[in-house]
Enzyme design. Structure first.
Site, PDB file in Angstrom:
ATOM      1  N   HIS A  62       0.652  -1.174   0.127  1.00 50.24           N
ATOM      2  CA  HIS A  62       0.169   0.123  -0.015  1.00 50.24           C
ATOM      3  C   HIS A  62       0.887   0.984   0.054  1.00 50.24           C
ATOM      4  O   HIS A  62       1.926   1.290   0.428  1.00 50.24           O
ATOM      5  CB  HIS A  62      -0.850  -0.069   1.242  1.00 50.24           C
ATOM      6  CG  HIS A  62      -1.758  -0.918   1.054  1.00 50.24           C
ATOM      7  ND1 HIS A  62      -2.338  -1.594   2.544  1.00 50.24           N
ATOM      8  CD2 HIS A  62      -2.462  -1.899   0.248  1.00 50.24           C
ATOM      9  CE1 HIS A  62      -3.197  -2.750   2.257  1.00 50.24           C
ATOM     10  NE2 HIS A  62      -3.299  -2.733   0.785  1.00 50.24           N
ATOM     11  N   LYS A  72       6.023   5.950   7.495  1.00 50.30           N
ATOM     12  CA  LYS A  72       5.677   4.955   8.478  1.00 50.30           C
ATOM     13  C   LYS A  72       6.708   4.577   9.536  1.00 50.30           C
ATOM     14  O   LYS A  72       7.660   4.333   9.068  1.00 50.30           O
ATOM     15  CB  LYS A  72       4.884   3.793   8.051  1.00 50.30           C
ATOM     16  CG  LYS A  72       3.668   4.173   7.039  1.00 50.30           C
ATOM     17  CD  LYS A  72       3.090   3.272   6.488  1.00 50.30           C
ATOM     18  CE  LYS A  72       1.967   3.344   5.490  1.00 50.30           C
ATOM     19  NZ  LYS A  72       1.492   2.195   4.818  1.00 50.30           N
ATOM     20  N   TYR A 132       1.741   1.011  13.574  1.00 46.49           N
ATOM     21  CA  TYR A 132       2.383   1.875  12.850  1.00 46.49           C
ATOM     22  C   TYR A 132       1.744   3.506  13.146  1.00 46.49           C
ATOM     23  O   TYR A 132       0.849   3.320  13.335  1.00 46.49           O
ATOM     24  CB  TYR A 132       2.563   1.423  11.478  1.00 46.49           C
ATOM     25  CG  TYR A 132       1.135   1.447  10.664  1.00 46.49           C
ATOM     26  CD1 TYR A 132       0.948   2.392   9.863  1.00 46.49           C
ATOM     27  CD2 TYR A 132       0.382   0.225  10.779  1.00 46.49           C
ATOM     28  CE1 TYR A 132      -0.272   2.253   8.979  1.00 46.49           C
ATOM     29  CE2 TYR A 132      -0.725   0.342   9.910  1.00 46.49           C
ATOM     30  CZ  TYR A 132      -1.022   1.313   9.075  1.00 46.49           C
ATOM     31  OH  TYR A 132      -2.099   1.076   8.319  1.00 46.49           O
ATOM     32  N   ASP A 170      -6.743  -6.030  -2.712  1.00 47.39           N
ATOM     33  CA  ASP A 170      -5.088  -6.094  -2.880  1.00 47.39           C
ATOM     34  C   ASP A 170      -4.749  -6.974  -4.148  1.00 47.39           C
ATOM     35  O   ASP A 170      -3.869  -6.780  -4.785  1.00 47.39           O
ATOM     36  CB  ASP A 170      -4.249  -6.584  -1.611  1.00 47.39           C
ATOM     37  CG  ASP A 170      -4.497  -5.658  -0.529  1.00 47.39           C
ATOM     38  OD1 ASP A 170      -4.830  -4.430  -0.669  1.00 47.39           O
ATOM     39  OD2 ASP A 170      -3.766  -6.084   0.567  1.00 47.39           O
TER      40      ASP A 170
END
Length: 184
Positions: A62, A72, A132, A170
């Site tokens: 992603h 991140k 995260y 996905d």
């Protein structure tokens, strides 16, 4: 903490200093000043996310496009995952290359992925809790990604593709050659 650079410029692995005794352990999981010193610039995290997954669950690859891109700082608080960052910065010497890090509750390592990367992970343990921090808010209109089985990327996920649990969304992601301009 120990900072370990990766072959992808800007991506680093952070290993905390853990204090163990007969009661258990203690460590500092995040400190803004130490973190910014480690990456060499100020990162302002604005959102924390968490997911729970079972063995074989794949999430990714992603990204958020353009001005909505996100840096991140990822970690695992339960279980074990193989975490991957793919460099999508057009002018980078490592464009299209990836780096994988094994993150677990045992090693307590964190992986920093700056803006301009796709990110994904696969759960290797029976269950995993993945956390995260992001430095930009999620924007649905800016979401994008790459297909996990892109032959150009040739990522070794550590288990056969037939064993992966991948969302339908996905599975529809493009290969790098078909992704177009991602704004990096």
């Amino acid at each position: 903490m120990t900072i370990t650079p990766t072959p992808l410029e800007g991506c680093i692995v952070i290993t905390p200093r853990i204090f163990n005794d007969d009661r258990g352990y203690f460590f500092e999981s995040y400190n803004t000043q130490s973190f910014n010193n480690a990456v060499g610039y100020e990162v302002n995290f604005v959102q924390d996310n968490q997911s729970f997954s079972t063995r074989g669950v794949f999430r990714g690859l992603h990204l958020q496009k353009g001005e909505h891109s996100q840096a991140k700082l990822v970690r695992v608080t339960k279980g074990e995952v193989l975490d991957v960052a793919v460099d999508l910065r057009q002018k980078s010497a490592t464009y299209g290359q990836y780096h994988a890090v094994l993150l677990s509750e045992e090693n307590q390592q964190q992986f920093f992925i700056p803006r301009g990367f796709a990110h994904g992970f696969i759960v290797l343990s029976d269950v995993a809790i993945f956390q995260y921090k992001c430095d930009n808010y999620y924007n649905k209109a800016a979401e994008g990604g790459l297909h996990f089985a892109d032959p150009e990327l040739n990522i070794d996920w550590g288990m056969p593709a037939a064993e992966l649990l991948v969302s339908e969304k996905d599975l529809q992601l493009p290969f790098l050659k078909d992704a177009g301009d991602l704004g990096f």
